[in-house]
Design an enzyme around this catalytic site. Structure first.
Site: not given
Ligand code: GDG
Length: 469
Positions: A155, A356
């Site tokens: 990921h 990322d």
């Molecule tokens: C890893 C990889 C890859 C955030 N704050 C809140 C909240 N979130 C949710 C977002 C989004 C998720 O968390 C974060 O996803 P990301 O993709 O931005 O980042 P990582 O957590 O680092 O994920 C990344 C991912 O895996 C999938 O393969 O894209 O590159 O690092 O969904 O909306 N959700 C809620 N409250 C918050 O305050 N409910």
């Protein structure tokens, strides 16, 4: 075919009522068929953990939890996974904390989990392992004689060879990866790095079918950009926005786990430059940054928290007035539907990671927009999402002036241009949602040599590399 067995560090909810992630939505269908099983870490640690997987029956599929002692969990999760691998894979070798007991715990967890899985697995099952916390699993499963096909999806980004070699056990890590039948990446960038690492570390040879020959066997490699439940998120945004008050000023929004890879100080520096350079926007725009805590027992995460508090305080102190607060910073998680509405009601989405894997926030922001009056996505060139979302305003997060110019451009963009960009981004997302992602990975895991003409990723001047998801 037998069952699908998904393995990840974190398990989905055991009742099926409180699933938060898109991953569960993506895999639900495949798991519900033929009695699928999801194996994941128990949410709590026990001094006296069960030696076996603890099975729970959900209405749609079974969940089996692996339990760990608190100290082992600490060294495996906060230690090796998040103080060695996470910083190294994100290019922050300066933040690596090497301790022999961390590496030992990482292996011990994989070895123990492999023994537990080997007791339940059948030869015609498919195993799909997720992410950097569990890389050695295929190695230990195969050592125990497990014959079924095992796939792995990374990921997070895979760094270049020089950075990867900063991991003390990088050669072993390379061998562990070579024990999978299929390795999936978010981007062609990561896939290219894998090929270089295999070539250098194991004398890997790229085959005409896009697979790589290593250690006398063939490992399939593929690029499968992860996505979200696009229509589901859009529906959530529309419903929740109907009962949410519009902001008084055009809003810029950032939503990220508070992590040093997400480029939060760089984002604030860009916003500060914007306010300094274009005074006409002062009191006429606001930035909402939501950054819930994560891994806050690791020192590097304490540091980024203080840095962010300092920077947002500095901007508010320098530019704020009695009636206007330039930055609103919330260090708490928000409910998902509220986030969706906030995205819909924000004129600009700011996604500025330094590195990322994908970045799902970029995709959620686009999915949430009102197509008749959409906002503008500002996206870092270093997010995996930038390979696909080229109709966003692509910026270099290290350049505050570039971020400032992009913010100005976004705020002044005509409705026609906003609609055109949004339509392009949304059409791509709609075709490439999370269901397509999981289906593409599973199809390739079942048929590793099936490189269809639509799925071939070509690099300029380099011919056939691999199949894209
Ligand atoms: C890893 C990889 C890859 C955030 N704050 C809140 C909240 N979130 C949710 C977002 C989004 C998720 O968390 C974060 O996803 P990301 O993709 O931005 O980042 P990582 O957590 O680092 O994920 C990344 C991912 O895996 C999938 O393969 O894209 O590159 O690092 O969904 O909306 N959700 C809620 N409250 C918050 O305050 N409910």
């Amino acid at each position: 075919m037998g069952r699908l067995i998904v393995v990840s560090n974190r398990a989905p909810s055991i009742d099926g009522a409180s699933d938060s992630g898109g991953l569960v939505v993506a895999l639900k269908d495949a798991l519900s068929k033929d009695g699928g099983l999801w194996i994941g870490g128990a949410p709590e640690q026990h001094e006296d953990p069960s030696p076996e997987l603890v099975l729970h029956h959900r209405p749609d599929f079974d969940v089996a939890l692996f339990e760990l002692e608190p100290e082992l969990h600490h060294d495996y999760y906060l230690g090796y996974s998040n103080s060695v691998l996470w910083p190294a894979f994100h290019g922050r070798v300066d933040l690596i904390v090497v301790k022999p007991r961390y590496a030992a715990a990482y292996r011990q967890v994989a070895e123990r989990l492999a023994r537990q899985i080997a007791e339940t697995v059948r030869d015609d099952d498919l195993i799909w392992v997720h992410d950097y916390q569990l890389i050695p699993l295929a190695h230990y499963l195969k050592a125990l004689g497990v014959k079924c096909r095992i796939g792995f999806f990374l990921h997070i980004p895979l760094p270049d060879l020089q950075t990867f070699m900063a991991i003390p056990d990088w050669r072993e890590m390379t061998k562990w990866l070579a024990d999978y039948d299929l390795i999936g990446f978010q981007t062609r960038r990561d896939l290219a790095n894998m090929i270089t690492i295999f070539r250098h570390g194991l004398r890997g040879e790229l085959r005409a079918n896009g697979n790589i020959g290593v250690n006398g066997r063939e490992v399939a490699l593929g690029c499968f950009p992860i996505s979200i439940d696009v229509t589901g998120f859009r529906r959530l945004a529309i419903q929740r926005a109907a009962t949410t008050e519009l902001p008084l000023l055009p809003r810029l929004i950032g939503v990220d786990r508070l992590d040093y890879s997400k480029g939060l100080p760089q984002r604030l520096a860009g916003y500060e430059t914007f306010l300094g350079k274009y005074p006409q926007f002062r009191s006429n725009v606001s930035l909402l940054q939501i950054a819930p805590p994560t891994r806050d027992n690791v020192d590097a995460y304490k540091d980024i928290r203080s840095e962010l508090e300092h920077l947002s305080g500095k901007i508010n102190g320098n530019f704020g007035t009695i009636d206007w607060t330039p930055v609103q910073y919330i260090h708490r998680a928000m409910p998902r539907d509220e986030l969706a509405a906030l995205f819909r009601q924000s004129r600009v989405g700011l996604v500025t990671p330094l590195f990322d894997g994908m970045n799902l926030v970029a995709k959620e922001y686009v999915a949430a927009q009102d197509e008749t009056d959409p906002g503008v996505l500002i996206l870092s060139q270093f997010a995996g999402a930038a390979e696909e979302m080229t109709a966003a305003l692509i910026i270099n997060p290290h350049n505050p002036v570039g971020i400032a110019e992009a913010i100005k451009k976004a705020l002044e963009m005509s409705l026609d241009e906003r609609i055109e960009r949004q339509n392009t981004l949304y059409a791509h997302l709609e075709r490439n949602d999370i269901a397509r992602w999981s289906a593409a990975f599973l199809k390739r895991l079942m048929e590793p040599d099936d490189i269809g003409p639509d799925n071939v990723a070509r690099f300029p001047g380099q011919g056939l590399w691999s199949k894209a998801g």
